[in-house]
Design a protein around this motif. Structure first.
Motif, mmCIF file in Angstrom:
data_model
loop_
_atom_site.group_PDB
_atom_site.id
_atom_site.type_symbol
_atom_site.label_atom_id
_atom_site.label_comp_id
_atom_site.label_asym_id
_atom_site.label_seq_id
_atom_site.Cartn_x
_atom_site.Cartn_y
_atom_site.Cartn_z
ATOM 1 N N GLY A 86 0.800 -1.220 0.000
ATOM 2 C CA GLY A 86 0.000 0.000 0.000
ATOM 3 C C GLY A 86 0.824 1.257 0.000
ATOM 4 N N ARG A 87 2.151 1.091 -0.217
ATOM 5 C CA ARG A 87 3.084 2.222 -0.223
ATOM 6 C C ARG A 87 2.943 3.052 1.051
ATOM 7 N N PHE A 88 2.687 2.375 2.165
ATOM 8 C CA PHE A 88 2.610 3.005 3.480
ATOM 9 C C PHE A 88 1.627 4.178 3.495
ATOM 10 N N SER A 89 0.522 4.025 2.761
ATOM 11 C CA SER A 89 -0.426 5.138 2.634
ATOM 12 C C SER A 89 -1.416 5.174 3.797
ATOM 13 N N PHE A 90 -0.910 5.090 5.019
ATOM 14 C CA PHE A 90 -1.753 5.195 6.202
ATOM 15 C C PHE A 90 -2.349 6.605 6.290
ATOM 16 N N THR A 91 -3.549 6.682 6.816
ATOM 17 C CA THR A 91 -4.080 7.986 7.202
ATOM 18 C C THR A 91 -3.764 8.187 8.681
ATOM 19 N N LEU A 92 -3.682 9.439 9.097
ATOM 20 C CA LEU A 92 -3.274 9.736 10.469
ATOM 21 C C LEU A 92 -4.178 9.073 11.509
ATOM 22 N N ASN A 93 -5.463 8.985 11.188
ATOM 23 C CA ASN A 93 -6.379 8.422 12.174
ATOM 24 C C ASN A 93 -6.177 6.916 12.373
ATOM 25 N N CYS A 94 -5.432 6.258 11.493
ATOM 26 C CA CYS A 94 -5.156 4.826 11.643
ATOM 27 C C CYS A 94 -3.797 4.549 12.293
ATOM 28 N N ILE A 95 -3.007 5.579 12.491
ATOM 29 C CA ILE A 95 -1.657 5.383 13.037
ATOM 30 C C ILE A 95 -1.671 4.718 14.419
ATOM 31 N N PRO A 96 -2.518 5.147 15.371
ATOM 32 C CA PRO A 96 -2.488 4.484 16.687
ATOM 33 C C PRO A 96 -2.748 2.988 16.614
ATOM 34 N N ASP A 97 -3.774 2.575 15.860
ATOM 35 C CA ASP A 97 -4.074 1.148 15.745
ATOM 36 C C ASP A 97 -2.969 0.409 15.004
ATOM 37 N N THR A 98 -2.352 1.079 14.028
ATOM 38 C CA THR A 98 -1.264 0.450 13.272
ATOM 39 C C THR A 98 -0.046 0.244 14.172
ATOM 40 N N LEU A 99 0.284 1.244 14.961
ATOM 41 C CA LEU A 99 1.417 1.105 15.878
ATOM 42 C C LEU A 99 1.169 0.008 16.906
ATOM 43 N N ALA A 100 -0.097 -0.169 17.282
ATOM 44 C CA ALA A 100 -0.420 -1.210 18.257
ATOM 45 C C ALA A 100 -0.103 -2.610 17.741
ATOM 46 N N LEU A 101 -0.067 -2.764 16.410
ATOM 47 C CA LEU A 101 0.291 -4.066 15.837
ATOM 48 C C LEU A 101 1.680 -4.513 16.296
ATOM 49 N N PHE A 102 2.562 -3.547 16.519
ATOM 50 C CA PHE A 102 3.945 -3.884 16.852
ATOM 51 C C PHE A 102 4.116 -4.339 18.297
ATOM 52 N N LEU A 103 3.028 -4.302 19.065
ATOM 53 C CA LEU A 103 3.090 -4.867 20.403
ATOM 54 C C LEU A 103 3.047 -6.395 20.349
ATOM 55 N N PHE A 104 2.510 -6.937 19.248
ATOM 56 C CA PHE A 104 2.346 -8.384 19.158
ATOM 57 C C PHE A 104 3.084 -9.010 17.987
ATOM 58 N N VAL A 105 3.047 -8.357 16.816
ATOM 59 C CA VAL A 105 3.598 -8.953 15.601
ATOM 60 C C VAL A 105 5.046 -9.438 15.768
ATOM 61 N N PRO A 106 5.965 -8.679 16.391
ATOM 62 C CA PRO A 106 7.343 -9.172 16.509
ATOM 63 C C PRO A 106 7.467 -10.494 17.261
ATOM 64 N N TRP A 107 6.481 -10.822 18.085
ATOM 65 C CA TRP A 107 6.538 -12.074 18.835
ATOM 66 C C TRP A 107 6.155 -13.286 17.993
ATOM 67 N N ASN A 108 5.504 -13.056 16.855
ATOM 68 C CA ASN A 108 5.018 -14.189 16.071
ATOM 69 C C ASN A 108 6.141 -15.085 15.549
ATOM 70 N N THR A 109 7.273 -14.485 15.174
ATOM 71 C CA THR A 109 8.364 -15.300 14.639
ATOM 72 C C THR A 109 8.999 -16.200 15.694
ATOM 73 N N PRO A 110 9.440 -15.695 16.856
ATOM 74 C CA PRO A 110 10.003 -16.624 17.845
ATOM 75 C C PRO A 110 8.994 -17.646 18.354
ATOM 76 N N LEU A 111 7.718 -17.253 18.471
ATOM 77 C CA LEU A 111 6.702 -18.216 18.882
ATOM 78 C C LEU A 111 6.511 -19.299 17.820
ATOM 79 N N THR A 112 6.644 -18.916 16.549
ATOM 80 C CA THR A 112 6.566 -19.899 15.467
ATOM 81 C C THR A 112 7.721 -20.883 15.560
ATOM 82 N N TRP A 113 8.922 -20.376 15.807
ATOM 83 C CA TRP A 113 10.088 -21.262 15.935
ATOM 84 C C TRP A 113 9.874 -22.291 17.045
ATOM 85 N N ILE A 114 9.380 -21.841 18.182
ATOM 86 C CA ILE A 114 9.161 -22.751 19.299
ATOM 87 C C ILE A 114 8.070 -23.767 18.960
ATOM 88 N N SER A 115 6.976 -23.280 18.370
ATOM 89 C CA SER A 115 5.872 -24.170 18.017
ATOM 90 C C SER A 115 6.301 -25.229 17.018
#
Length: 418
Positions: free
Chosen positions: A56-85
């Motif tokens: 999407g060429r990073f075409s976020f609107t400002l009103n979506c930035i808070p929810d988008t940033l919240a993704l980074f509270l969980f997404v980085p954990w998916n890879t190490p959890l996948t390795w363990i699983s």
């Protein structure tokens, strides 16, 4: 703008719900048509999410930035959890003998596939992918039962498009798992709706390079094997795009049983428009989605494509493994309909499923319907584009009756959420 408008119900409660979900963030209005949903993109691994952002060429609107940033509270954990699983479960999943073919519930969006899936899910002898498993496919074997309980408060009680109950333990479409795994799916349109329809060829793989089709098939089997490790029972899989994927899925599962559910296109069309408006609004990384310019034609195009491909390819399913039913007939007598499905498809132990199915239907008895105005020119477009489907599934009489009605402001169609 479209040449007609599908009008929502004037129901006061529904309107109040919609108003409540127009919230102010950073001084800007966030449009959540029909209600608010947790971003589903939290189930992606980090690089898959970055590819989604790049798309999407990073075409976020400002009103979506808070929810988008919240993704980074969980997404980085998916890879190490996948390795363990995978360290714990990969060997078992890959060596598993797949001698229990699935049951596929198919039909266009809003045709009643969710109702059918819910009824099957009441059978204690069958299993189904849960919402958590489909939204977090990489490591649900490791984390289901823990993270889903911690996060359950983030989900609404009802889906925004139809008030159907929501929960991490509820039956879900495996198409969402394919999306989280980075595979092609028309659902990717939800991320960047202002860019228009995306990955529509993945509805039936027509025009998709063979290598990409194989990657998709490998990812599907990867997920399916882990579902079997989790459940160990016959799986009931439900996702509308599979209606047009018979050619591939009969190769992967030649002995699978199939239930196809159809519904009057005059009901399906406005309900599908409402579905996508709600999801594009709730899941879009830019907001509002601004999809009115193309949404109507997109829905009609996909209706025609899905139904045409299904009629073309359904002969690939052995006749004894395919059951076709109309939504209108299912809701008249759901228990007798399910009993007949079990008998014709040789699914055992309906006597153990009947009681839970009756209890589910009793709980659902107070479900409300929505209403829509259907302009005559729209009815005619649907009748012209979907003529083969209308004739094949017994909707000619109802369509002709709608065409014969005079055009009035009171020309209202009811839609039972399903």
């Amino acid at each position: 703008m479209p040449d007609y408008e599908v009008m929502p119900s004037d129901d006061d409660d529904a309107n109040k719900r919609r108003k409540r979900h127009k919230k102010k963030k950073m001084g800007l209005t966030v449009e959540r048509y029909g209600g608010r949903l947790l971003y589903m993109w939290f189930g992606m691994r980090f690089m898959t999410l970055m590819r989604l952002f790049w798309r999407g060429r990073f075409s976020f609107t400002l009103n979506c930035i808070p929810d988008t940033l919240a993704l980074f509270l969980f997404v980085p954990w998916n890879t190490p959890l996948t390795w363990i699983s995978e360290a714990l479960y990969k060997k078992k999943a890959e060596s598993l003998k797949l001698d229990t073919p699935p049951i596929f519930v198919v039909g266009h969006w809003r045709s009643g596939t969710t109702l059918m899936h819910d009824l099957f899910s009441e059978d204690p002898n069958l299993a189904f992918p849960t919402t958590y498993e489909c939204f977090v496919p990489h490591h649900f074997l490791l984390t289901e039962g823990t993270l889903d309980h911690l996060a359950k408060g983030l989900l609404p009680k009802r889906r925004p498009q139809d008030d159907v109950p929501v929960g991490f333990d509820r039956p879900q479409e495996e198409e969402f798992a394919m999306l989280m795994l980075g595979q092609g799916s028309p659902l990717i349109t939800m991320a960047w709706p202002r860019l228009g329809p995306q990955d529509t060829d993945f509805i039936d793989f027509e025009g998709v390079p063979e290598a990409e089709v194989q990657r998709w098939a490998d990812a599907y089997m990867w997920f399916y094997r882990r579902l079997m490790v989790k459940h160990g029972k016959t799986l009931v899989m439900k996702t509308p795009p599979n209606t047009a994927r018979i050619k591939l899925l009969t190769k992967l599962f030649p002995d699978a049983r199939w239930v196809h559910i159809s519904r009057s296109p005059l009901k399906v069309f406005p309900s599908t428009v409402k579905l996508w408006r709600a999801l594009y609004s709730a899941q879009g990384l830019h907001n509002p989605p601004q999809c009115d310019a193309w949404l109507d034609d997109y829905v009609l195009d996909l209706m025609e494509r899905v139904t045409t491909v299904y009629e073309r390819d359904k002969h690939l399913i052995p006749k004894e493994n395919l059951y076709e039913i109309r939504y209108e007939d299912l809701v008249k007598n759901p228990i007798d309909s399910m009993r007949d499905i079990y008998e014709k498809l040789r699914i055992e132990s309906f006597d153990q499923a009947e009681g839970p199915m009756r209890a589910f239907l009793a709980d659902r008895s107070d479900h409300k319907v929505s209403s829509y105005k259907m302009p005559k020119d729209l009815t005619k477009r649907i009748a012209d584009r979907l003529k083969p489907f209308i004739d094949a599934h017994g909707y000619r009489e109802v369509v002709d009756a709608a065409l014969a009605e005079p055009e009035t402001d009171a020309n209202v169609r009811e839609e039972a959420a399903s």
